[in-house]
Design an enzyme around this catalytic site. Structure first.
Site, PDB file in Angstrom:
ATOM      1  N   GLN B 124       0.793  -1.072   0.076  1.00 16.40           N
ATOM      2  CA  GLN B 124      -0.043  -0.014   0.213  1.00 16.40           C
ATOM      3  C   GLN B 124       0.838   1.154   0.059  1.00 16.40           C
ATOM      4  O   GLN B 124       1.520   1.344   0.928  1.00 16.40           O
ATOM      5  CB  GLN B 124      -0.901  -0.079   1.104  1.00 16.40           C
ATOM      6  CG  GLN B 124      -1.746   1.347   1.455  1.00 16.40           C
ATOM      7  CD  GLN B 124      -2.541   1.145   2.718  1.00 16.40           C
ATOM      8  OE1 GLN B 124      -2.019   0.452   3.666  1.00 16.40           O
ATOM      9  NE2 GLN B 124      -3.571   2.108   2.935  1.00 16.40           N
ATOM     10  N   GLY B 125       0.851   1.995  -1.024  1.00 17.25           N
ATOM     11  CA  GLY B 125       1.596   3.351  -1.239  1.00 17.25           C
ATOM     12  C   GLY B 125       1.076   4.623  -0.973  1.00 17.25           C
ATOM     13  O   GLY B 125       0.412   5.252  -1.898  1.00 17.25           O
ATOM     14  N   SER B 159       4.452  -1.618   4.133  1.00 19.62           N
ATOM     15  CA  SER B 159       4.658  -3.105   4.709  1.00 19.62           C
ATOM     16  C   SER B 159       4.902  -3.892   3.503  1.00 19.62           C
ATOM     17  O   SER B 159       3.951  -3.819   2.741  1.00 19.62           O
ATOM     18  CB  SER B 159       3.402  -3.532   5.533  1.00 19.62           C
ATOM     19  OG  SER B 159       3.419  -2.458   6.482  1.00 19.62           O
ATOM     20  N   GLU B 242      -9.753  -1.296   6.115  1.00 20.87           N
ATOM     21  CA  GLU B 242      -8.394  -1.589   6.776  1.00 20.87           C
ATOM     22  C   GLU B 242      -8.365  -2.593   7.980  1.00 20.87           C
ATOM     23  O   GLU B 242      -7.855  -3.483   7.970  1.00 20.87           O
ATOM     24  CB  GLU B 242      -7.704  -0.449   6.828  1.00 20.87           C
ATOM     25  CG  GLU B 242      -6.167  -0.696   7.287  1.00 20.87           C
ATOM     26  CD  GLU B 242      -5.409   0.349   6.993  1.00 20.87           C
ATOM     27  OE1 GLU B 242      -4.109   0.285   6.843  1.00 20.87           O
ATOM     28  OE2 GLU B 242      -5.631   1.507   6.958  1.00 20.87           O
ATOM     29  N   GLU B 362      -4.145   9.698  18.273  1.00 25.50           N
ATOM     30  CA  GLU B 362      -4.261  10.993  18.237  1.00 25.50           C
ATOM     31  C   GLU B 362      -5.322  11.536  17.020  1.00 25.50           C
ATOM     32  O   GLU B 362      -6.210  12.072  17.309  1.00 25.50           O
ATOM     33  CB  GLU B 362      -3.115  12.151  18.189  1.00 25.50           C
ATOM     34  CG  GLU B 362      -2.385  12.153  19.690  1.00 25.50           C
ATOM     35  CD  GLU B 362      -1.689  10.773  19.914  1.00 25.50           C
ATOM     36  OE1 GLU B 362      -1.178   9.909  18.906  1.00 25.50           O
ATOM     37  OE2 GLU B 362      -1.427  10.327  21.105  1.00 25.50           O
TER      38      GLU B 362
END
Lengths: 337, 378
Positions: B124-125, B159, B242, B362
């Site tokens: 995944q870019g 990854s 995801e 966050e």
């Protein structure tokens, strides 16, 4: 799997919310708290609706629904901060249903189910709601070794004026010979009381969050709503986090009470550990997010903080319940099922 | 309220358990990343042959049309038996669903089966050095050149890029447009000189992530997913996919780690220390609450078709709880917990990534504040 209320359960909860929205407004909560008196008509209305007996089985004159329905009602009671002996009376009824003898059930459950009698569930030497006026008291020994059933006049109750004027509290003690032994497991007698108190705490958390969100969207400083500041936003997100954690644990425990009895005691400790922590932290955060106004008698948020403190301590707070969970976990790993 | 599984769900679980009992790959080899990858690739191949590679995919693409609940059961069971995730997990969870939602018939035909069989690995870019949480700020540029797009830029936290044949790439195709609108989404062939992969060694010493240097790499126009300028919306589809199933795998792992810690505390007697007992009880409660909240979230989606407020909380609950757990291990386990190469030390370090990967806590709180609680942006 359906981890959610059924349509019927949802309807009971929704009706309760609507009724309490008009019958237990914050103005009424305030005037009851300041005069230290419940609205007797509200209790009568709750009795007419069958709330005290909702989880008492039909053979004893109850509604024959479950602890899930009862928990839903108490959540709404907490949301509205209603002042009534509902929590105490239903905790007492559940304890008698769990741990009482047949004769004890027959004697007390029909009267508790209609609300004709009120009751409470107390641990010896600790604060219990609505104890001084209770017609019947389930008294758990302070070391949890046994449970006794006492008519109101067999116990000695010292009324205590607590920080929470929205409800009445007392400390119950009794002569060793007073009342009758209850044959059942004292832990089971406590479990449903603990989990429905957790349900009330879930309602208190949700309302505190709602009131806070309304306030921080409205209140402006530096030319913008304080709710647009990240420090305030993150505090509110944490309030949601804790409220939903308490809700997951409490709903699970209520379901276990009705459908998975082996997990009731564990579920009750899970619920009470989580909801007691959430109750004091969410209501404390609510005061903080209101700024100085939150610290004034004028603002209503302190009523929620005060009730949460008493609910959190009732039938043990976060820490003892965590230790019970650890003991249960240790037992599981040493003797795998 | 009914927290028991339905007959269909139990049947699904039983069938899977049976299959796992017969086809479990055994313990993952401890060794270098390549050995691990090959092991996981073989494992996916075996899942594929058994029809278990992507239960949540529609049947027409080789899945089982599994419900959300069944998909959760799948990940729980795989986690329970301590089997690893399949090698092409990003392909199965991200690339496949995104291609199904946005792809042309030709794209679906071309890409889906090799994803399932692990013949082609995906990465995944999205993130860049200057576009982390702020995805819309991607700077990687794609310029049209005849039938191709020519891409230059840098990606990070990629990854599995060292094993990937394809990359889900978000790049800027219109520098003049407002930042969300100038993006397009590509399927980039990693196998070309313009793409260089450099492993990013993390605090554990291993390299799960990579940096990706893209220098005039070429992408045929037919490898655009969605239309020109649709990049932001296609990326949202990817991001929404995801975390769903994976959460159930992770929380079973959390449960297993906690059980190991409790065993250790019982063995060495520290459970008798009331402070330790309370800390363990707290993590017990949070671990159980994480599982319950995840299931509650699924029930909400099944009933209302969209997530409720609890849906945004499970990743936060899990990551915070896992960090608390591995931190407590340092007190309970003793010196071994801080010795290099011990399992507990690895977990202690790896858990620091939990509150960063897949969106920092966050950013999660920002999203909750704005989208769930409706707090104003300014």
């Amino acid at each position: 799997m359906r981890f959610d209320f059924t349509d019927d359960q949802q309807e009971i909860k929704r009706t309760a919310k609507e009724m309490l929205a008009s019958r237990s407004t914050l103005e009424l909560v305030r005037s009851a708290a300041e005069s230290k008196a419940y609205d007797p008509d509200l209790w009568k209305e709750l009795c007419d609706l069958g709330w005290p007996g909702v989880a008492i089985s039909e053979e004893y004159g109850g509604g024959g629904l479950g602890v899930v329905e009862l928990a839903g009602l108490l959540e709404e009671g907490g949301y509205a901060l209603a002042g009534s002996p509902l929590l105490a009376t239903t905790a007492c009824g559940a304890a008698i249903q769990e741990a009482g003898s047949e004769q004890q059930r027959e004697t007390w459950l029909p009267r508790l189910a209609t609300g004709e009698a009120t009751g409470t569930l107390a641990i010896a030497g600790e604060l219990a709601p609505d104890a001084a006026e209770a017609d019947v008291i389930v008294l758990i020994e302070s070391d949890r070794s046994g449970a006794r059933l006492l008519a109101g006049d067999q116990a000695s109750v010292s009324a205590v004026e607590t920080i929470d004027p929205t409800r009445r509290y007392g400390i119950v003690t009794a002569e060793e010979s007073a009342g009758e032994e209850m044959p059942g497991d004292p832990e089971a007698a406590l479990a449903i009381g603990a989990l429905i108190t957790s349900a009330e705490l879930v309602g208190i958390c949700q309302r505190s969050l709602d009131v806070t969100l309304e306030y921080v969207k409205d209140r402006k400083q530096f030319g913008r709503p304080v709710g647009s500041f990240q420090a305030v936003q993150h505090k509110c997100a944490r309030m949601l986090f804790q409220t939903e954690a308490a809700r997951s644990a409490t709903y699970f425990a209520a379901w276990a009470a009705d459908a998975d009895r082996d997990r009731l005691i564990e579920g009750a400790s899970l619920a009470k550990a989580t909801a007691s922590e959430a109750g004091v932290e969410v209501t404390g955060s609510a005061i903080q997010a209101h700024g100085g106004i939150g610290f004034t008698w004028e603002a209503d948020i302190h009523w929620f903080f005060k009730r949460a403190q008493l609910d959190a301590a009732y039938l043990d707070g976060t820490k003892p319940h965590r230790r019970r969970l650890a003991a249960l976990a240790a037992r599981k790993v040493t003797s795998p099922a | 309220m009914d927290l028991t599984f339905s007959a269909e769900e139990n049947e699904f679980r039983d069938e899977l358990r049976q299959w796992l009992a017969e086809n479990h790959p055994g313990d993952e080899p401890r060794g270098d990343d390549d050995t691990t990858f090959e092991f996981r690739k073989d494992w996916q191949r075996s899942l594929y042959d058994g029809g278990w590679a992507a239960v949540q995919w529609p049947q027409e693409y080789g899945g089982r049309d599994a419900t959300l609940m069944q998909s959760a059961i799948f990940f729980e069971e795989v986690g329970r038996t301590r089997a690893p995730l399949p090698a092409n997990v990003l392909g199965l969870l991200l690339a496949g669903p995104t291609i199904m939602a946005w792809g042309t018939d030709e794209q679906k035909e071309r890409y889906l089966t090799p994803i399932l069989s692990a013949d082609e690995i995906w990465c995944q870019g999205f993130s860049e050095p200057e576009a982390g949480s702020d995805l819309a700020s991607v700077k990687t540029m794609a310029k049209r050149d005849g039938d191709d797009w020519v891409v230059t830029g840098q990606k990070v936290w990629t990854s599995g890029a060292q094993y990937a044949k394809w990359c889900l790439l978000v790049a800027r195709t219109d520098p003049e447009a407002p930042k969300h609108k100038g993006l397009s989404y590509f399927l980039l062939d990693m196998d070309q000189p313009g793409v260089q992969v450099r492993p990013l060694v993390q605090i554990t010493g291993e390299a799960e992530f990579n940096e990706l240097f893209i220098e005039e790499a070429r992408i045929p126009h037919e490898n655009m997913l969605g239309g020109e300028g649709d990049g932001w919306n296609v990326a949202l589809t990817t991001l929404m996919n995801e975390r769903s199933g994976l959460g159930f795998f992770l929380q079973i792992r959390l449960r297993q780690l906690l059980d190991q810690l409790v065993e250790e505390a019982v063995r060495n007697g520290k459970i008798k220390d009331p402070v330790i007992a309370e800390a363990i009880g707290e993590i017990e409660a949070r671990t159980e609450v994480t599982r319950l909240t995840a299931y509650r979230g699924l029930s909400t989606i099944e009933k209302y078709g969209q997530p409720g407020p609890e849906g945004s909380l499970t990743k936060w609950l899990w990551s915070e709880t896992n960090q608390m757990l591995v931190q407590l291990a340092a007190d309970v386990v003793g010196p071994e917990a801080l010795s290099a190469d011990s399992k507990w030390a690895y977990e202690l370090l790896r858990a620091r990534g939990n509150t960063l990967e897949g969106g920092t806590t966050e950013i999660l709180k920002n999203i909750i504040a704005e989208r769930v609680l409706g707090l104003p942006r300014k």
